[in-house]
Design a protein around this motif. Sequence first.
Motif, mmCIF file in Angstrom:
data_model
loop_
_atom_site.group_PDB
_atom_site.id
_atom_site.type_symbol
_atom_site.label_atom_id
_atom_site.label_comp_id
_atom_site.label_asym_id
_atom_site.label_seq_id
_atom_site.Cartn_x
_atom_site.Cartn_y
_atom_site.Cartn_z
ATOM 1 N N CYS A 7 0.848 -13.233 -1.216
ATOM 2 C CA CYS A 7 1.347 -11.859 -1.324
ATOM 3 C C CYS A 7 2.657 -11.786 -2.101
ATOM 4 C CB CYS A 7 1.509 -11.252 0.067
ATOM 5 S SG CYS A 7 -0.078 -10.913 0.855
ATOM 6 N N LYS A 11 3.062 -9.609 -5.318
ATOM 7 C CA LYS A 11 4.166 -8.641 -5.426
ATOM 8 C C LYS A 11 4.863 -8.792 -6.777
ATOM 9 C CE LYS A 11 8.207 -6.882 -3.014
ATOM 10 N NZ LYS A 11 8.976 -6.910 -1.761
ATOM 11 N N SER A 14 2.699 -7.203 -9.351
ATOM 12 C CA SER A 14 2.779 -5.746 -9.241
ATOM 13 C C SER A 14 4.071 -5.223 -9.869
ATOM 14 C CB SER A 14 2.706 -5.330 -7.769
ATOM 15 O OG SER A 14 2.977 -3.954 -7.628
ATOM 16 N N SER A 97 -2.395 -4.022 -0.075
ATOM 17 C CA SER A 97 -1.095 -3.724 0.540
ATOM 18 C C SER A 97 -1.137 -3.939 2.044
ATOM 19 C CB SER A 97 -0.674 -2.282 0.226
ATOM 20 O OG SER A 97 -0.447 -2.125 -1.158
ATOM 21 N N CYS A 100 -1.347 -7.692 2.846
ATOM 22 C CA CYS A 100 -0.048 -8.336 2.631
ATOM 23 C C CYS A 100 0.960 -7.927 3.695
ATOM 24 C CB CYS A 100 0.473 -8.024 1.233
ATOM 25 S SG CYS A 100 -0.379 -8.968 -0.059
ATOM 26 N N LYS A 101 0.890 -6.695 4.151
ATOM 27 C CA LYS A 101 1.794 -6.267 5.216
ATOM 28 C C LYS A 101 1.549 -7.099 6.474
ATOM 29 C CE LYS A 101 3.645 -2.218 7.485
ATOM 30 N NZ LYS A 101 3.615 -0.767 7.603
ATOM 31 N N ASN A 106 5.803 -6.671 2.115
ATOM 32 C CA ASN A 106 5.581 -5.263 1.763
ATOM 33 C C ASN A 106 5.436 -5.146 0.256
ATOM 34 O OD1 ASN A 106 5.655 -4.135 4.364
ATOM 35 N ND2 ASN A 106 7.875 -4.170 4.361
ATOM 36 N N THR A 108 3.242 -2.589 -2.785
ATOM 37 C CA THR A 108 2.337 -1.473 -3.050
ATOM 38 C C THR A 108 1.730 -1.648 -4.437
ATOM 39 O OG1 THR A 108 4.168 -0.141 -3.903
ATOM 40 C CG2 THR A 108 3.548 0.190 -1.600
#
Length: 109
Positions: A7, A11, A14, A97, A100-101, A106, A108
Amino acid sequence: MSDKKLCQSAKKASEEMKRNLVSALGSGSEPSPALFQKILSGLQNEVTRVAATGATDSKVVAALERFGAEAGKAANAADPATAADNPAFEKAGASLSTACKSAGVNVTF
């Protein structure tokens, strides 16, 4: 690779995609379909690469694979920006999301 590390890598991908989009939109000219294709293809490639480093039974890996597939579909469309604006792409991003949370990251999409 652990789900948390997967994740964290996702991230970064992203954030890079968002930087590229902001840069393209802030250039003053209308971004071309080729630019959106390049951004989405890069995202697909990175997410797919990250997914390949995780456990096959991981929910994060499954979510990464779904998201990568949707990014690839959008990238290969005649109008990638419009193709990325669809419920399947949004759902795949939301699933990633959420996964991964659960792993403590965190992010998105």
